[in-house]
Motif scaffolding. Structure first.
Motif, mmCIF file in Angstrom:
data_model
loop_
_atom_site.group_PDB
_atom_site.id
_atom_site.type_symbol
_atom_site.label_atom_id
_atom_site.label_comp_id
_atom_site.label_asym_id
_atom_site.label_seq_id
_atom_site.Cartn_x
_atom_site.Cartn_y
_atom_site.Cartn_z
ATOM 1 N N MET A 146 0.854 -1.162 0.000
ATOM 2 C CA MET A 146 0.000 0.000 0.000
ATOM 3 C C MET A 146 0.898 1.222 0.000
ATOM 4 S SD MET A 146 -2.915 -0.878 2.780
ATOM 5 C CE MET A 146 -4.150 0.120 1.980
ATOM 6 N N SER A 147 0.467 2.256 -0.707
ATOM 7 C CA SER A 147 1.263 3.474 -0.770
ATOM 8 C C SER A 147 0.357 4.667 -0.994
ATOM 9 C CB SER A 147 2.280 3.383 -1.901
ATOM 10 O OG SER A 147 3.013 4.574 -1.995
ATOM 11 N N THR A 175 4.680 7.386 1.363
ATOM 12 C CA THR A 175 4.946 6.317 2.323
ATOM 13 C C THR A 175 4.452 4.993 1.739
ATOM 14 O OG1 THR A 175 4.604 7.894 4.117
ATOM 15 C CG2 THR A 175 4.568 5.562 4.694
ATOM 16 N N THR A 176 5.250 3.938 1.935
ATOM 17 C CA THR A 176 4.883 2.619 1.408
ATOM 18 C C THR A 176 4.930 1.578 2.511
ATOM 19 O OG1 THR A 176 5.802 3.177 -0.744
ATOM 20 C CG2 THR A 176 5.511 0.842 -0.272
ATOM 21 N N TYR A 177 3.936 0.703 2.530
ATOM 22 C CA TYR A 177 3.908 -0.435 3.433
ATOM 23 C C TYR A 177 3.706 -1.695 2.597
ATOM 24 C CZ TYR A 177 3.503 2.966 7.144
ATOM 25 O OH TYR A 177 3.747 4.007 7.984
ATOM 26 N N LEU A 178 4.446 -2.727 2.918
ATOM 27 C CA LEU A 178 4.351 -3.998 2.224
ATOM 28 C C LEU A 178 3.583 -4.985 3.098
ATOM 29 C CD1 LEU A 178 8.115 -4.220 1.234
ATOM 30 C CD2 LEU A 178 6.242 -3.334 -0.162
ATOM 31 N N ILE A 179 2.691 -5.737 2.494
ATOM 32 C CA ILE A 179 1.931 -6.754 3.211
ATOM 33 C C ILE A 179 2.345 -8.102 2.645
ATOM 34 C CG2 ILE A 179 -0.362 -7.617 3.771
ATOM 35 C CD1 ILE A 179 -1.351 -4.711 3.223
ATOM 36 N N VAL A 183 3.032 -6.842 8.184
ATOM 37 C CA VAL A 183 3.123 -5.520 7.564
ATOM 38 C C VAL A 183 4.546 -5.017 7.767
ATOM 39 C CG1 VAL A 183 2.231 -3.158 7.562
ATOM 40 C CG2 VAL A 183 0.677 -5.073 8.010
ATOM 41 N N HIS A 184 5.184 -4.616 6.667
ATOM 42 C CA HIS A 184 6.561 -4.144 6.674
ATOM 43 C C HIS A 184 6.623 -2.715 6.157
ATOM 44 C CE1 HIS A 184 8.290 -8.316 6.894
ATOM 45 N NE2 HIS A 184 7.079 -8.580 6.439
ATOM 46 N N SER A 185 7.632 -1.980 6.596
ATOM 47 C CA SER A 185 7.870 -0.658 6.018
ATOM 48 C C SER A 185 8.388 -0.845 4.594
ATOM 49 C CB SER A 185 8.897 0.111 6.853
ATOM 50 O OG SER A 185 10.168 -0.506 6.746
ATOM 51 N N GLY A 186 8.440 0.227 3.836
ATOM 52 C CA GLY A 186 8.938 0.161 2.473
ATOM 53 C C GLY A 186 10.372 -0.320 2.388
ATOM 54 N N SER A 187 11.140 -0.110 3.459
ATOM 55 C CA SER A 187 12.535 -0.556 3.481
ATOM 56 C C SER A 187 12.682 -2.006 3.941
ATOM 57 C CB SER A 187 13.370 0.361 4.381
ATOM 58 O OG SER A 187 12.909 0.289 5.716
ATOM 59 N N GLY A 188 11.550 -2.650 4.309
ATOM 60 C CA GLY A 188 11.582 -4.061 4.680
ATOM 61 C C GLY A 188 11.527 -4.349 6.164
ATOM 62 N N ALA A 240 -3.506 0.608 6.284
ATOM 63 C CA ALA A 240 -4.266 1.823 5.967
ATOM 64 C C ALA A 240 -4.251 2.790 7.148
ATOM 65 C CB ALA A 240 -5.694 1.467 5.584
ATOM 66 N N ARG A 241 -4.350 2.269 8.370
ATOM 67 C CA ARG A 241 -4.270 3.136 9.563
ATOM 68 C C ARG A 241 -2.897 3.777 9.673
ATOM 69 N NH1 ARG A 241 -7.073 -1.190 11.907
ATOM 70 N NH2 ARG A 241 -5.237 -1.879 13.049
ATOM 71 N N LEU A 242 -1.848 2.990 9.363
ATOM 72 C CA LEU A 242 -0.495 3.552 9.397
ATOM 73 C C LEU A 242 -0.345 4.669 8.367
ATOM 74 C CD1 LEU A 242 1.706 0.347 9.772
ATOM 75 C CD2 LEU A 242 1.154 2.028 11.535
ATOM 76 N N LEU A 243 -0.907 4.489 7.182
ATOM 77 C CA LEU A 243 -0.844 5.535 6.157
ATOM 78 C C LEU A 243 -1.571 6.796 6.621
ATOM 79 C CD1 LEU A 243 -1.375 3.663 2.779
ATOM 80 C CD2 LEU A 243 0.679 4.851 3.540
ATOM 81 N N THR A 244 -2.703 6.620 7.256
ATOM 82 C CA THR A 244 -3.466 7.774 7.762
ATOM 83 C C THR A 244 -2.652 8.540 8.797
ATOM 84 O OG1 THR A 244 -5.561 6.650 7.356
ATOM 85 C CG2 THR A 244 -5.601 8.468 8.910
ATOM 86 N N ARG A 245 -1.977 7.809 9.675
ATOM 87 C CA ARG A 245 -1.130 8.462 10.690
ATOM 88 C C ARG A 245 0.050 9.176 10.032
ATOM 89 N NH1 ARG A 245 -0.581 3.564 14.853
ATOM 90 N NH2 ARG A 245 -2.774 3.373 15.347
ATOM 91 N N ALA A 246 0.648 8.556 9.032
ATOM 92 C CA ALA A 246 1.785 9.161 8.345
ATOM 93 C C ALA A 246 1.371 10.460 7.649
ATOM 94 C CB ALA A 246 2.385 8.188 7.330
ATOM 95 N N GLU A 247 0.183 10.470 7.048
ATOM 96 C CA GLU A 247 -0.325 11.674 6.408
ATOM 97 C C GLU A 247 -0.562 12.771 7.426
ATOM 98 O OE1 GLU A 247 -3.830 10.475 4.285
ATOM 99 O OE2 GLU A 247 -2.675 9.354 2.785
ATOM 100 N N ALA A 248 -1.082 12.429 8.595
ATOM 101 C CA ALA A 248 -1.348 13.409 9.641
ATOM 102 C C ALA A 248 -0.064 14.003 10.210
ATOM 103 C CB ALA A 248 -2.165 12.766 10.758
#
Length: 55
Positions: free
Chosen positions: A1-2, A6-10, A22-27, A45-53
């Motif tokens: 998800m991105s 910010t990118t998260y890998l599932i 769930v991993h960060s974009g760097s692994g 998706a919650r992590l992305l919302t927090r990152a945007e905030a």
């Protein structure tokens, strides 16, 4: 998800509790043991919302 910044890998986990992780974009592993892909996606998706905030 991105969100473009910010990118998260599932990924399916094979060790430990199994399930989905769930991993960060760097692994870096952020969380594991999600029983379904839907739950892992919701967490990312919650992590992305927090990152945007935080921007």
């Amino acid at each position: 998800m991105s969100d473009g910044t910010t990118t998260y890998l599932i990924c399916r986990t094979v060790r430990g509790r199994g399930g989905w992780g769930v991993h960060s974009g760097s692994g870096e592993l952020l969380s594991s043991g999600w029983t379904t892909l839907t739950r892992a996606r919701s967490y990312a998706a919650r992590l992305l919302t927090r990152a945007e905030a935080d921007r």
